[in-house]
Design an enzyme around this catalytic site. Structure first.
Site, PDB file in Angstrom:
ATOM      1  N   GLY A 142       0.722  -1.225   0.092  1.00 32.84           N
ATOM      2  CA  GLY A 142      -0.164  -0.111   0.102  1.00 32.84           C
ATOM      3  C   GLY A 142       0.823   1.296   0.057  1.00 32.84           C
ATOM      4  CB  ALA A 143       1.806   3.684  -2.449  1.00 34.46           C
ATOM      5  N   GLY A 144      -0.141   4.154   0.683  1.00 32.41           N
ATOM      6  CA  GLY A 144      -0.915   5.599   1.089  1.00 32.41           C
ATOM      7  C   GLY A 144      -0.188   6.459   2.080  1.00 32.41           C
TER       8      GLY A 144
ATOM      9  CE  LYS B 288      -7.482  -1.391  -7.838  1.00 39.05           C
ATOM     10  NZ  LYS B 288      -8.802  -1.103  -7.331  1.00 39.05           N
TER      11      LYS B 288
ATOM     12  CD  GLU C 130     -12.131  17.860   5.809  1.00 41.50           C
ATOM     13  OE1 GLU C 130     -11.673  16.883   5.175  1.00 41.50           O
ATOM     14  OE2 GLU C 130     -11.589  18.901   6.282  1.00 41.50           O
TER      15      GLU C 130
ATOM     16  CD  GLN D 153      -2.383  14.618  13.997  1.00 42.29           C
ATOM     17  OE1 GLN D 153      -1.750  15.077  15.041  1.00 42.29           O
ATOM     18  NE2 GLN D 153      -3.587  15.078  13.627  1.00 42.29           N
TER      19      GLN D 153
END
Lengths: 400, 400
Positions: free
Chosen positions: A10-12, A38, A170, A315
Site C-alpha cells: 500500500g502506497a498511502g 494497485k 468536509e 496524522q
C-alpha cells in the site's frame, strides 16, 4: 548471507512515509525494499472531498510514486494484493506473488456500511481518486440533464450525504460552497436544489468541540444544507434512502461517508481483527507475527484516556510509519530496541469549503480563515515530510 | 395612428441580426419591436460541437440577450412559442400571448430522425446549450465510472456519432482531439475507446470537395475514428444502434447528428411545410401571408443551380436577416420596394479539432492551420456583425 527483504503493501500515507524513511535509514546492502500498490500513483485521501465536489482537480490530489520515492532503492510492483500467506511469508498478488522477511501492511480502509443494504449498489462510497472523479461527474451530469428532461423531479437535484463525520462534513462543505456556481452555470434555480446530511449519532462531528460543531452546522445551514441528526438510515435504494422511521427521502445522488473499516484483505488473510483492523502490539507488530507490522487504517490502537480506538487519520498513519521504519531498522541491523508507538496529536482541522474551516490546534479553537489557513498548512506539512520543499512547492496549496 | 408592432420569434442567428438591424433602421416612433425567446440568452449553434465534446466552456457559446441588443428599443419576452394564430395575427406563448402587425419567424430547427425509432429516447440529439452540456457531462461520467465498476464492458467506452455531415464531423473532430487527454485524466487505456461515425449516404460531408473530405477522414482515422459510410441505422436502442444490415454496435453514448428539420411550431401552426420548413417567397414572406417573414432554418429556398434546397446554415440565416430587416423597413415606412433574397456564399469551413480544419473560401481549398484560422475568423465576423468590435473582443476566438 542474503539481505532481508522488506515488503510494504500500500502506497498511502503510512506506506509512503515508511518507504521514504527506509530508503534514508537503511543502506542498499542492509535490505531490499519492495512497495506494492494497485496504482502507479499515491493520492491524498484527506483531500478527496475536494475533487469529489469538483472544487479541485483530481490530478492535484495524486502524484506518480516514482516522482516522490528514490526508485533506485525501491522495487515497485504495480499490482493488487489478493491475500497475505503469513505462514509462507509471502503475499499473493493478482498477477504474481512476492516473498518477504518483513512485511508492512498499509492497505488502508474501505467503506463501512454497518450492514445497511444497498450502499454499494446505490451510493457513492469509494473515497479514492476513481471514486471522487465519479461523484463529481455524476453531480455535473444530473445538473446538465435537468434542463433536458420534460418531467423534472425534485429528487434529481437532491443530494444526500450519509454521515456527519469528518469526511461527510468536509464534502458537503465543498459542495455547498460550489452550489451557487453550479446552479448558475447549468441554469438551475437555486431553490430546486436540496442538500441533506443524515447522521445516526446524536451529534455531527462526534468528538469535536460542541462550539465548533455549532459553528460548522450554522455555516452549512446558511448555505442551504439540512441536517438530520439522530436519524439512522435503514436502507439505500435506487430512489433514495429509507430512514429508520420509515420515511423516505428521494435523491439521485447519495454519498456514503459514515466511516471506514480496515482493508478486507486483513480478514481474508486470517488475522484476528475488529472491523478489518488488527489490534497491534505497542511496537506496531501484529500479535504473534514478529515479522509483520501494521500501520494506518488497518491498525487498531486504543486511546487509554477514553478507552476507545484512535480514529483512522493520516496524522496517526504517518506517525506510525516513523516508528515502523525505526523498528524495521533495529530488526534489520540488530541494533537498538523496538520503540513503542505513542500518538502525538497535533490537532485537527476540518475544511468547510472556500475560506471556511473549524479546528483545534494545540489547545486553541480556530474558526473561519485562520482555521482554513491551518488546514492548508497541515496539508503542506505532509508534502514536506514526504518529499521536502520541492514537492511542497510543486504540489502544495496556497494558504492565502 | 398606432405604430405597427413587429414581433420576432427566436433569438438565433436570424432573429438576433434582424432585431439589431431593426433597432438601427427604424426609429422608436416608426415601430415597436418585440423579441420572444425561450431563454434570456442567445447562443451560437455553430459552436456547440465544442462544449458538447468539452473543448470549450458552454458559457463561451452564449451571451445574455440584453448584453447585445439595445434593450431601450426591444420589448423582450422570455417565453416559449406554442402556436402561431396567423388568422388572428397573434402568437400563443406558454405564459401569455402577443399580437403582431408583422411577424418574423426565426424559430430554428430540431433534430431530424428520418423515422428511426429510439433517437429521442436513447441518443443525444439536442444541439442547444442544455443539450451540449448534457453530452459533455455524460461523456465525462462514463469515463469516471469505468474504473469503478467490476464488470467493464467495451460499450461503456464506445462513442457513436450518427451522421457524417457538418455537425457530426465537427463534433467527432473535437472529441477525437480531446480523447488522449480524457484517457490520461481518467486512467483509461487509449485502446479501450472506440469512436464510430455512421453515415447512411455514400460519402461523408456530402457536397464538400472530395479531396477535402479525404483529408478530414484520414485525419480523423489517424485519431482512431472508424467510419461506416453507406451504412443506414435502423434503430437506436438502450444498448446501441442496430444497422440496416442487422448488425448491432453497442455503445453507451450515441450522438445524433443526421441533420435538422424546421421547428415543429411551423407544422403545428398550419403552414404548408416540407420537414418543418416553409418554402418562402423571394422576399422571404410566407406564401399567402404578407405580414409573415420566415428566416433561418425554418425557411426553405431552392438553389436553382443544383435544384436542391440551400442548407440550413448560420451564414444564410444572417443574410436572410439583412433582407428581412430591409423589407420590414420598406413595409413600415412605405418607402422603397421589397428586396429579393439571394445568398452570397462566402465559403464553408469545418473545424476538425485543435488546429485542424478543412474548407473552401471563395475558390480556394484550405487545409489544417490556415483553414482553422479562417474558421475562427468566420466565428469572429459573426460577433462583429452582431455586436461590433466590443463584442468581438469580449467573446471572440483567438485565431492564433
Amino acid at each position: 548471507m542474503k539481505k532481508p527483504s522488506i515488503v510494504i503493501l500500500g502506497a498511502g500515507y503510512g506506506g509512503m512515509i515508511t518507504a521514504t524513511r527506509l530508503t534514508k535509514q537503511l543502506t542498499a546492502n542492509e535490505a531490499s525494499i519492495t512497495l506494492v500498490n494497485k496504482h502507479d500513483y499515491h493520492y491524498q485521501t484527506t483531500w478527496l472531498h475536494e475533487p469529489a465536489a469538483g472544487t479541485l482537480s483530481a490530478e492535484r490530489t495524486r502524484m506518480p510514486i516514482k516522482s516522490v520515492l528514490n526508485m533506485n532503492r525501491i522495487n515497485f510492483l504495480q499490482d493488487e494484493v489478493v491475500e497475505i500467506k503469513k505462514d509462507d511469508k509471502k503475499v499473493i498478488l493478482k498477477n504474481g506473488e512476492v516473498e518477504y522477511d518483513y512485511l508492512v501492511i498499509g492497505l488502508g480502509s474501505e467503506a463501512e456500511t454497518f450492514g445497511v443494504p444497498g450502499v454499494f449498489e446505490h451510493a457513492f462510497s469509494k473515497w479514492t481518486v476513481n471514486g471522487a472523479r465519479e461523484v463529481k461527474e455524476h453531480i455535473e451530469y444530473v445538473f446538465a440533464k435537468y434542463n433536458n428532461v420534460e418531467e423534472k423531479t425534485d429528487d434529481m437535484l437532491t443530494f444526500i450525504v450519509a454521515g456527519a463525520g469528518f469526511t461527510g462534513i468536509e464534502f458537503i462543505g465543498e459542495l455547498s460552497e460550489r452550489m451557487p456556481e453550479l446552479c448558475s452555470y447549468y441554469d438551475i434555480p437555486r431553490d430546486k436544489v436540496k442538500m441533506y446530511v443524515i447522521e445516526a449519532a446524536p451529534s455531527a462531528l462526534p468528538g469535536f468541540d460542541p462550539e465548533l460543531v455549532e459553528y460548522a452546522m450554522n455555516l452549512l445551514e446558511n448555505r442551504g444544507v439540512e441536517f438530520k441528526i439522530n436519524c439512522p438510515i435503514k436502507e439505500v435504494t435506487a430512489d433514495g434512502v429509507i430512514l429508520a422511521s420509515g420515511d423516505e427521502i428521494k435523491a439521485a445522488t447519495i454519498v456514503w461517508a459514515t466511516g471506514v473499516r480496515g482493508s478486507s484483505i486483513i480478514e481474508k488473510s486470517g488475522f484476528d481483527a475488529m472491523r478489518g483492523r488488527i489490534k497491534v502490539e505497542p511496537n506496531l507488530r501484529a500479535p504473534g507475527h514478529d515479522d509483520i507490522f501494521v500501520i494506518g487504517d488497518c491498525a487498531l490502537i486504543i486511546n487509554e484516556d477514553i478507552n476507545r480506538p484512535y480514529p483512522p487519520t493520516a496524522q496517526i498513519a504517518m506517525q506510525m510509519a516513523d516508528v515502523c521504519a525505526d523498528n524495521l531498522k533495529s530488526l534489520v541491523t540488530g541494533q537498538g530496541s523496538l520503540k513503542t508507538f505513542k500518538p502525538a496529536l497535533k490537532g485537527t482541522v476540518a475544511s468547510l469549503g472556500g475560506k471556511e474551516a473549524i479546528g483545534v490546534v494545540g489547545s486553541r479553537k480556530l474558526y473561519g480563515a485562520p482555521a482554513s489557513f491551518m488546514k492548508k498548512m497541515i496539508d503542506n506539512r505532509y508534502l514536506f515530510l514526504l518529499g521536502g520543499p520541492g514537492l511542497t512547492l510543486k504540489r502544495g496549496k496556497s494558504p492565502l
